[in-house]
Each structure stands twice: as C-alpha cells, then as structure tokens.
Design an enzyme around this catalytic site. Structure first.
Site, PDB file in Angstrom:
ATOM      1  N   ALA A   1       0.803  -1.221   0.000  1.00  0.00           N
ATOM      2  CA  ALA A   1       0.000   0.000   0.000  1.00  0.00           C
ATOM      3  C   ALA A   1       0.838   1.273   0.000  1.00  0.00           C
ATOM      4  O   ALA A   1       0.292   2.375  -0.052  1.00  0.00           O
ATOM      5  CB  ALA A   1      -0.944   0.000   1.204  1.00  0.00           C
ATOM      6  N   TYR A   2       2.177   1.130   0.078  1.00  0.00           N
ATOM      7  CA  TYR A   2       3.053   2.305   0.064  1.00  0.00           C
ATOM      8  C   TYR A   2       3.492   2.636  -1.362  1.00  0.00           C
ATOM      9  O   TYR A   2       4.670   2.896  -1.616  1.00  0.00           O
ATOM     10  CB  TYR A   2       4.283   2.062   0.939  1.00  0.00           C
ATOM     11  N   GLY A   3       2.558   2.623  -2.279  1.00  0.00           N
ATOM     12  CA  GLY A   3       2.887   2.995  -3.653  1.00  0.00           C
ATOM     13  C   GLY A   3       3.943   2.083  -4.253  1.00  0.00           C
ATOM     14  O   GLY A   3       3.784   0.869  -4.288  1.00  0.00           O
TER      15      GLY A   3
END
Length: 264
Positions: free
Chosen positions: A67-69
């Site tokens: 979810a951190y890109g």
C-alpha cells in the site's frame, strides 16, 4: 556517534531488531498520507543515501508495504547486495491504487501479495509480514483467511514471522494471542493501546510502534519533542522497535540519537 544502537529480540521469533526502524512510505507514495507538510518522493540517489545512512547509524529494520505505492519496487534494487544487513517488514491486506485504499483478506490474495512482495523485494523470504487492518481488527483476525494463510507461508519458509498492524485495543490483544507480533500506536498524545504493549511484554511477543510522533504532529513547549517521544515510548520494556518514516537525513540522525539516549 559515540554510542550506537543495540539490537534487541523481536519477541520469541529469533529475529533481532534495532530499536528504531526506517519506514518507507515516503519512498513510494505521496497521496493520502497524513503528514503536516507536503514532501517530494526522493529520487534513487537520495533514497540510496538515506538507506546507507540508516545502515551506518545501526538501523537494521526497514518497513514497507504494497500500500506504500512503489516502495517495495524501489527497495528491491536499493537493497541489492545488502539483504543480510536488513530485517524486512512488509504487509498484506491493503492495496492502494489511484488515491484509494481497498482491502482483501482472502487466502488467495494473501498468497498473491506475498509472492508479489518477494519478487518486488528481490528476496527469497521476508522477515516479518503484518496484516494491514482496515480497522475492523477482530473481524480480520477471527473471520478472515489471512492469518491461516500467513501461517502456511511461515511454515513454507516464505516469511519468518507474522502479525497484525492493528487499530484497536481488542484487536491488538487478540493479534498478540494468535500471532508473533503486533504493530500498535503509542505516543505522547495517544496512550490507549498500552494494554497491548503490556500483554506483548508479558507473553514475549514482538511489538512495533507506529505513529511515534503522531505522524509529525507532536509539539511540546520548551522540550525536545523527539527526545520526549522516544523517552516515553522506550520507558515501556514491551516495545521492540519504533518505525519512523523520514526521508530527511538530518531528522533520521536526530531520531537515532534520541533512541540511543532513551535506550542506554
């Protein structure tokens, strides 16, 4: 720096971690993040310098997530040749696309996510994997398939330890009962989850702290907020490590100095 970080056991997992870990959300994502000031995602040269500095300061724990890109994709090349120097923590459960989060705690997606993270990080195993809770902690822990699948991944040697990044006291306590580790929120402004840390200490579970500085929002009149925060967090012996997500080398160095002072 005259003194250095001393690694500590991560619960009963056999993993040793530095008391501060480098969070890498800012290496991969600048949308939907709750920081008081905007920032620019650093280029590869700056990111490499930051990671080298963290390692030189004695940090061995690095925290990332799908979810951190593009954080995981960037860490693969950035950590090349250094795998033995790092304890890597990643996540499952949350996806972030085009500015929005979605969650999937099925066994199928959990397995897919682990295999994708292994490929992105260019590694044969991940040291610890946490479930990115959507806030419904007990539902995730009791009703979903994710923890059973993570146990299978651990038994297969794909991961060394697993746990949950929780958002409630009840969820943190249940996660600590059922898994190796919990990531909880604990800082000078928010102490509600102390019972989770108490339980982890008593039962020898790994405990990571998130939002140690309340996402950069803590201010104290006449006092160094970094030192005060670290003194507070590490006054509790149940804490294994605090994850701090900074891309500023000066801030990183100051954070490490504060942790050394708080833990020695």
């Amino acid at each position: 720096m005259s003194e250095s970080l001393i690694t500590r056991p991560f619960g009963d997992t056999g993993i040793m971690v530095s008391p501060i870990g480098l969070g890498t959300v800012k290496l991969g994502r600048d949308q939907g993040v709750k920081y008081p000031n905007g920032f620019t995602i650093p280029d590869d040269k700056a990111a490499s310098h930051l990671i080298d500095l963290a390692r030189d300061l004695g940090i061995n724990l690095i925290d990332t997530a799908p979810a951190y890109g593009i954080s995981e994709q960037r860490l693969g090349p950035l950590l090349k040749g250094q795998r033995q120097d790092w304890v890597i923590c990643s996540k499952v459960g949350e996806e972030f696309n085009e500015g929005d989060s979605s969650f999937d705690f099925s066994a199928k997606h959990t397995r897919f996510s682990i295999e994708r993270s292994l490929k992105r990080l260019d590694t044969d195993f991940i040291d610890m994997v946490l479930v990115h809770s959507d806030g419904n902690d007990l539902n995730v822990i009791e009703q979903q398939e994710v923890l059973d699948e993570l146990l299978r991944c651990k038994q297969e040697g794909l991961i060394r330890a697993y746990g949950v990044s929780t958002k409630t006291v009840a969820g943190g306590l249940r996660a600590a009962e059922k898994t190796d580790a919990v990531m909880a929120t604990f800082n000078l402004d928010y102490k509600d989850e102390k019972p989770v840390i108490d339980f982890c200490e008593k039962n020898n579970k790994g405990l990571l702290i998130k939002k140690a500085f309340a996402s950069g929002h803590i201010c104290l009149a006449g006092e160094d907020p970094i030192q005060a925060s670290m003194d507070f967090i590490f006054s509790h012996p149940g804490v294994s490590s605090a994850i701090v997500g900074t891309i500023n080398p000066t801030h990183l160095t100051a954070n490490v100095k504060a942790v050394i002072k708080a833990t020695t």
